[in-house]
Design an enzyme around this catalytic site. Structure first.
Site, PDB file in Angstrom:
ATOM      1  N   GLU A 130       0.860  -1.322   0.241  1.00 28.69           N
ATOM      2  CA  GLU A 130      -0.129   0.099   0.015  1.00 28.69           C
ATOM      3  C   GLU A 130       0.578   1.327   0.022  1.00 28.69           C
ATOM      4  O   GLU A 130       2.048   1.201   1.344  1.00 28.69           O
ATOM      5  CB  GLU A 130      -0.662   0.105   1.536  1.00 28.69           C
ATOM      6  CG  GLU A 130      -1.621   0.860   1.186  1.00 28.69           C
ATOM      7  CD  GLU A 130      -2.877   0.990   2.303  1.00 28.69           C
ATOM      8  OE1 GLU A 130      -3.324   1.928   2.111  1.00 28.69           O
ATOM      9  OE2 GLU A 130      -2.965   0.217   3.371  1.00 28.69           O
ATOM     10  N   ALA A 271       1.938  -0.070  10.732  1.00 28.18           N
ATOM     11  CA  ALA A 271       1.354  -1.922  10.001  1.00 28.18           C
ATOM     12  C   ALA A 271       0.710  -2.110   8.964  1.00 28.18           C
ATOM     13  O   ALA A 271       0.604  -1.065   8.464  1.00 28.18           O
ATOM     14  CB  ALA A 271       0.685  -2.527  11.361  1.00 28.18           C
ATOM     15  N   GLU A 273      -2.143  -4.189   6.512  1.00 28.38           N
ATOM     16  CA  GLU A 273      -3.336  -4.989   7.183  1.00 28.38           C
ATOM     17  C   GLU A 273      -3.658  -6.396   6.099  1.00 28.38           C
ATOM     18  O   GLU A 273      -4.989  -6.421   6.033  1.00 28.38           O
ATOM     19  CB  GLU A 273      -4.988  -4.225   7.436  1.00 28.38           C
ATOM     20  CG  GLU A 273      -5.784  -3.737   5.487  1.00 28.38           C
ATOM     21  CD  GLU A 273      -5.476  -2.467   5.512  1.00 28.38           C
ATOM     22  OE1 GLU A 273      -5.963  -1.680   4.741  1.00 28.38           O
ATOM     23  OE2 GLU A 273      -4.109  -1.662   6.096  1.00 28.38           O
ATOM     24  N   ASN A 274      -2.579  -6.474   5.022  1.00 28.86           N
ATOM     25  CA  ASN A 274      -2.727  -7.649   4.179  1.00 28.86           C
ATOM     26  C   ASN A 274      -3.654  -8.135   4.790  1.00 28.86           C
ATOM     27  O   ASN A 274      -3.360  -8.870   6.153  1.00 28.86           O
ATOM     28  CB  ASN A 274      -1.405  -8.128   3.599  1.00 28.86           C
ATOM     29  CG  ASN A 274      -1.167  -6.691   4.146  1.00 28.86           C
ATOM     30  OD1 ASN A 274      -0.639  -6.057   3.438  1.00 28.86           O
ATOM     31  ND2 ASN A 274       0.337  -7.257   4.847  1.00 28.86           N
ATOM     32  N   HIS A 306      -6.887  -2.171  15.043  1.00 26.63           N
ATOM     33  CA  HIS A 306      -6.452  -1.193  14.166  1.00 26.63           C
ATOM     34  C   HIS A 306      -6.463  -1.886  12.458  1.00 26.63           C
ATOM     35  O   HIS A 306      -7.625  -2.339  11.647  1.00 26.63           O
ATOM     36  CB  HIS A 306      -5.623  -0.055  13.452  1.00 26.63           C
ATOM     37  CG  HIS A 306      -6.022   0.902  12.551  1.00 26.63           C
ATOM     38  ND1 HIS A 306      -6.836   1.453  12.758  1.00 26.63           N
ATOM     39  CD2 HIS A 306      -5.714   0.688  11.500  1.00 26.63           C
ATOM     40  CE1 HIS A 306      -6.630   2.932  11.607  1.00 26.63           C
ATOM     41  NE2 HIS A 306      -5.831   1.355  10.526  1.00 26.63           N
ATOM     42  N   GLU A 307      -5.376  -2.810  12.378  1.00 31.57           N
ATOM     43  CA  GLU A 307      -5.430  -4.254  11.862  1.00 31.57           C
ATOM     44  C   GLU A 307      -5.990  -4.867  11.221  1.00 31.57           C
ATOM     45  O   GLU A 307      -6.666  -5.039  10.530  1.00 31.57           O
ATOM     46  CB  GLU A 307      -3.581  -4.316  11.589  1.00 31.57           C
ATOM     47  CG  GLU A 307      -2.692  -2.588  11.707  1.00 31.57           C
ATOM     48  CD  GLU A 307      -3.213  -1.946  11.130  1.00 31.57           C
ATOM     49  OE1 GLU A 307      -3.534  -2.238   9.833  1.00 31.57           O
ATOM     50  OE2 GLU A 307      -2.037  -0.492  10.820  1.00 31.57           O
ATOM     51  N   HIS A 310      -9.864  -3.676  10.038  1.00 32.57           N
ATOM     52  CA  HIS A 310      -9.108  -3.422   8.229  1.00 32.57           C
ATOM     53  C   HIS A 310      -9.685  -4.977   8.135  1.00 32.57           C
ATOM     54  O   HIS A 310     -10.576  -4.718   6.586  1.00 32.57           O
ATOM     55  CB  HIS A 310      -8.124  -3.645   8.265  1.00 32.57           C
ATOM     56  CG  HIS A 310      -8.775  -1.693   8.161  1.00 32.57           C
ATOM     57  ND1 HIS A 310      -8.523  -1.006   7.569  1.00 32.57           N
ATOM     58  CD2 HIS A 310      -6.724  -1.484   8.137  1.00 32.57           C
ATOM     59  CE1 HIS A 310      -8.147   0.383   7.382  1.00 32.57           C
ATOM     60  NE2 HIS A 310      -7.317   0.313   7.974  1.00 32.57           N
ATOM     61  N   GLU A 329      -9.843   4.288   6.588  1.00 31.06           N
ATOM     62  CA  GLU A 329      -9.051   4.594   7.421  1.00 31.06           C
ATOM     63  C   GLU A 329      -9.778   5.487   8.457  1.00 31.06           C
ATOM     64  O   GLU A 329      -9.489   5.123   9.997  1.00 31.06           O
ATOM     65  CB  GLU A 329      -7.659   5.370   7.058  1.00 31.06           C
ATOM     66  CG  GLU A 329      -6.558   4.592   6.015  1.00 31.06           C
ATOM     67  CD  GLU A 329      -6.145   3.520   6.688  1.00 31.06           C
ATOM     68  OE1 GLU A 329      -6.386   2.950   8.193  1.00 31.06           O
ATOM     69  OE2 GLU A 329      -5.591   2.379   6.015  1.00 31.06           O
TER      70      GLU A 329
END
Length: 868
Positions: A130, A271, A273-274, A306-307, A310, A329
């Site tokens: 990203e 970080a 979030e894949n 957070h990740e 996502h 986001e």
């Protein structure tokens, strides 16, 4: 043999991408298969893309690429040579509606200092895609509205890279006769290329499980170097808490059989979030009491959450284009803020969030880099990973949640997740779901997405004694920002309440007032005594409030307001008014602030963490934001004078708070965190008082501490002054943690934030230290970023700080443009300073812009800062 055909020259003027030019992709890629032969020096990537024409057109297939060596191109199994590279894209003219495109490229992870695409970090091969990193791995239509399912096969030397991870779930693995091994992974959920990830390395794992509400058992893994394994327990626990919280609060269940996190030392962000394979900056994974502060523990939990969040707000539903970045986001920041608030003190969490907003986003809104939450154009998308997109974007979600109320907001998010699952959506799609499920019209609210700037709200309360009535007059103005003038009024949800000045009791219930016009008046009935108004309770709208409340009114609210944030805010405003007066006039009466702080310290009903936040003075930079022209030295002296008087007047209270006899063994609980926080704030006030024993008191805490919060708090206090203990503590700290990069970051950062006069020279010296490197983003941020945030030191007379920062940015740009660009904003605030400082800052910006071959990342930030 590598293809040597010429490529088109890069344009002399950077290309501007505009939201208004968006067009759907001409080709979709439903399925992708990658075969990656991993080697740090020369990785070969074979890609098989199933491409399908979208709509009736004759456009060629355009595949983005950057930095790779093209080796082969096949169409439907046949090698072709009629392709060309134009503007960084591989262009293929294709007949018909569907084809299989196969490409082979070579890339060099070891030489990838930009940390985008596939790169090496401490012996680990990992990816960061990203926003536009996938094009550095293979040819692909690298845009978020191209959604594909991925099957990945990796091959690598087994001794060097025994662990092979990718998105989705593992399918198969095996060994080869030549000492290599292979693994296959499959992600069944369509995703954009920016969510692709793979990792290869010699890694250890902390395993856990989570049972979803439907009864599925998910295997969890935190992957790190073996030496770091003992410091992963907190992150794993935070992940399990986040998974349970998302099910309970938003009804979102995890969808794969595994969820992996890998920590690496070199990472441009916090970080990523894949899907199913989050890659983290090790700063946001590794923690134990000896090396991580309470802030670090909290940040790790927040970023892990957070990740993970996502997975739905970003992965299952992604962005149609990068102008919609806040769709994922802003919403996910709002979600992680809610999670963190539920883990401890909601009031303290809200205070921390607003402080961060004011420190980063308000200045952004007021400066040359101001942009709407949904921008209209960019040169480099990496420059829009900003506080406006993230933090202000979260405030937009919070305002909609406030307008709808909890039940309707949950219904709206359910509708959003259900309707747009598996698609690339827009901010408009999200707002439309809020309207439909919430039964509200948010037409005017949409201005928040298109207008930059922080609204200012003036508030005046009229009351005639004996009338039984009070009227609150509100007016708003949205200031001009670059490219936007004559703004329309925003929709502002303002929570209000009146209190009786004599009794301290509420005069009626709290009201939610929606201010959507330039001005409005609100009448309160049955007002039986002189009222004092509590405004923007809970910081319900991200605005600046200008009110006619007196110092006495603010002190009253600091004692009596029943909304914790409003109580904190009243104290801060009282302090801020005092400090601004002292800065402008050279002196101010500190009595009201001292009395209010004493009352707060003496209130046994208050959480110690809240007390610690409430008694802290506003930051120097925030004081400067209130002035037409920033005078760094005058601000520093005014703030130090108030700190000194508070320290002396309340000496016994501060010493009681940091009494060594009250210390207890480390525990990461809300109560213990509050005690430690107040202890370190109190220690700072004792030192500010000028007490002769302050250095010894701080050094005693430094030596006796059983946790990094107290040790680093004592070090920070010592570094703020001159003493033998200061030098000793810095030396002990360095040698104790010489092998721990994350803790050494604190050593660099603490010195770069010192208020002492010789800090600019010290920072220049630290840049030559053997442990300083521009190659690691954390280390660069620790020294360069901290110095830029040190208002007194950075703006010291002579302009040495400006020249040093520009030199560092140019050197860093050659390695990592994205990190360099993010460290430039302090130079861009030149309009806020006196002519001499402003001219010096502008000169450095001009020098940066005029430097040949700088990146478009740095060029965009510097040119906008110079001209905006």
């Amino acid at each position: 043999m590598a293809d040597t055909r010429a490529t088109a020259a890069a344009p002399a003027t950077p290309v501007v991408t505009r939201r208004s030019d968006y067009a759907p992709p001409a080709w979709q890629v439903p399925q992708v298969a990658l075969d990656v032969a991993l080697d740090p020096l020369a990785t070969r990537v074979r890609a098989r893309l199933e491409v399908v024409r979208s709509g009736a057109h004759d456009e060629p297939l355009r595949l983005d690429g950057a930095g790779q060596v093209p080796l082969a191109v096949r169409v439907d199994g046949i090698a072709v040579d009629d392709w060309r590279i134009v503007g960084g894209q591989l262009v293929l003219a294709l007949p018909g509606e569907a084809h299989v495109i196969e490409t082979e490229v070579e890339i060099a992870p070891d030489r990838n200092t930009q940390l985008m695409g596939l790169y090496a970090s401490g012996g680990i091969l990992c990816t960061q895609c990203e926003a536009e990193g996938f094009r550095r791995i293979t040819w692909f239509p690298d845009r978020p509205d191209v959604l594909s399912t991925y099957r990945v096969r990796m091959t690598a030397d087994k001794a060097r890279f025994p662990v092979l991870l990718a998105n989705g779930d593992p399918v198969a693995a095996g060994d080869n006769a030549d000492g290599t091994h292979w693994a296959e992974w499959h992600d069944p959920y369509p995703k954009p290329s920016y969510l692709f990830a793979l990792v290869a390395g010699n890694l250890a794992v902390n395993r856990g499980t989570f049972t979803t509400r439907s009864g599925r058992v998910v295997d969890l893994g935190i992957w790190v170097r073996a030496a770091d394994l003992a410091r992963t327990g907190h992150a794993l626990h935070a992940l399990q808490l986040a998974m349970a919280w998302d099910e309970r609060v938003y009804g979102r269940e995890y969808d794969l059989d595994v969820f992996n996190i890998v920590a690496v030392d070199d990472f441009n962000f916090g970080a990523m979030e894949n899907k199913g394979l989050n890659i983290f900056n090790s700063r946001y994974i590794l923690a134990d009491p000896d090396t991580a502060t309470d802030w670090d523990y909290d940040a790790i939990a927040a970023v892990v959450a957070h990740e993970y969040f996502h997975n739905w707000s970003g992965n299952r539903i992604t962005c149609r284009d990068w102008f919609q970045l806040s769709l994922k986001e802003g919403f996910t920041v709002y979600r992680d803020q809610g999670f963190s608030a539920d883990q401890g003190s909601a009031a303290v969490k809200r205070i921390e969030d607003v402080r961060g907003l004011r420190a980063a986003q308000f200045p952004e809104d007021a400066g040359p880099l101001a942009h709407p939450v949904r921008p209209e154009s960019y040169i480099e998308i990496g420059n829009f990973y900003t506080a406006t997109i993230y933090n202000k974007g979260a405030e937009l979600i919070r305002m909609m949640a406030t307008i709808l109320g909890p039940e309707r907001f949950r219904a709206a998010t359910d509708l959003y997740f259900d309707r747009f699952d598996g698609t690339a959506a827009t901010c408009e799609d999200f707002v439309a779901c809020m309207e439909e499920a919430g039964g509200v019209d948010l037409t005017r609210f949409r201005l928040w997405y298109s207008q930059a700037g922080t609204p200012r709200v003036s508030a005046t309360l009229d009351h005639q004694p004996g009338s039984g009535r009070a009227t609150l007059h509100l007016a708003q103005k949205v200031p001009d920002t670059p490219g936007q003038t004559h703004k329309q009024p925003q929709v502002l949800p303002l929570r209000l309440r009146l209190f009786g000045a004599e009794t301290g009791r509420p005069l009626g219930d709290e009201r939610l007032v929606i201010l959507s016009d330039t001005a409005a008046s609100i009448t309160f009935e049955t007002v039986t005594e002189r009222p004092v108004v509590s405004l923007n309770r809970g910081f319900s709208a991200p605005v600046v409030i200008d009110s006619d409340r007196s110092a006495a009114d603010l002190a009253f609210l600091a004692r009596h307001d029943d909304d914790p944030f409003a109580r904190y805010e009243a104290m801060q405003q009282l302090m801020l008014d005092t400090l601004v007066a002292a800065t402008v006039e050279g002196e101010a009466d500190h009595a009201a602030v001292i009395a209010a702080v004493a009352d707060t310290l003496d209130d046994p009903t208050l959480d110690r963490a809240f007390v610690a936040e409430a008694v802290l003075l506003p930051a120097e930079s925030f004081i400067g934001d209130q002035l037409s022209t920033v005078d760094p030295e005058a601000i520093f002296q005014a703030r130090e004078a108030l700190r000194r008087d508070l320290g002396r007047a309340l000496d016994a209270r501060w010493r009681a708070a940091c009494d060594p006899a009250l210390r207890r063994p480390f525990a990461y609980t809300p109560e213990d965190k509050g005690i430690r926080r107040l202890r370190n704030v109190a220690l700072g006030y004792v030192a500010a008082s000028g007490a002769a024993d302050a250095p010894a008191l701080a050094y005693a805490q430094f030596e006796a501490a059983d946790n990094m919060t107290d040790r680093h708090g004592a070090l920070t206090t010592l570094v703020g002054g001159r003493s033998a203990q200061r030098d000793a503590a810095l030396d002990v700290f360095y040698h104790r943690y010489a092998g721990n990069a994350l803790v050494l970051d604190k050593w660099f950062q603490t010195q770069a934030l010192s208020p002492l006069e010789d800090t600019p020279a010290l920072v220049a010296e630290l840049a030559q230290h053997p442990d300083f490197t521009l190659a690691n983003p954390n280390r660069a941020r620790a020294l360069i970023g901290a110095f830029g945030a040190n208002q007194r030191a950075f703006h010291a007379d002579g302009g040495d700080g400006y020249r040093w920062l520009a030199d560092q940015l140019l050197a860093l740009d050659a390695l990592n443009p994205q990190t360099a660009a993010k460290l430039l904003p302090p130079l861009g605030r030149w309009r806020r300073f006196d002519p001499v400082r402003a001219d010096r800052m502008r000169a450095e910006l001009a020098r940066i812009v005029a430097t040949p071959d700088i990146s478009k990342d740095l060029f965009e930030q510097a040119s906008k800062s110079l001209e905006g």
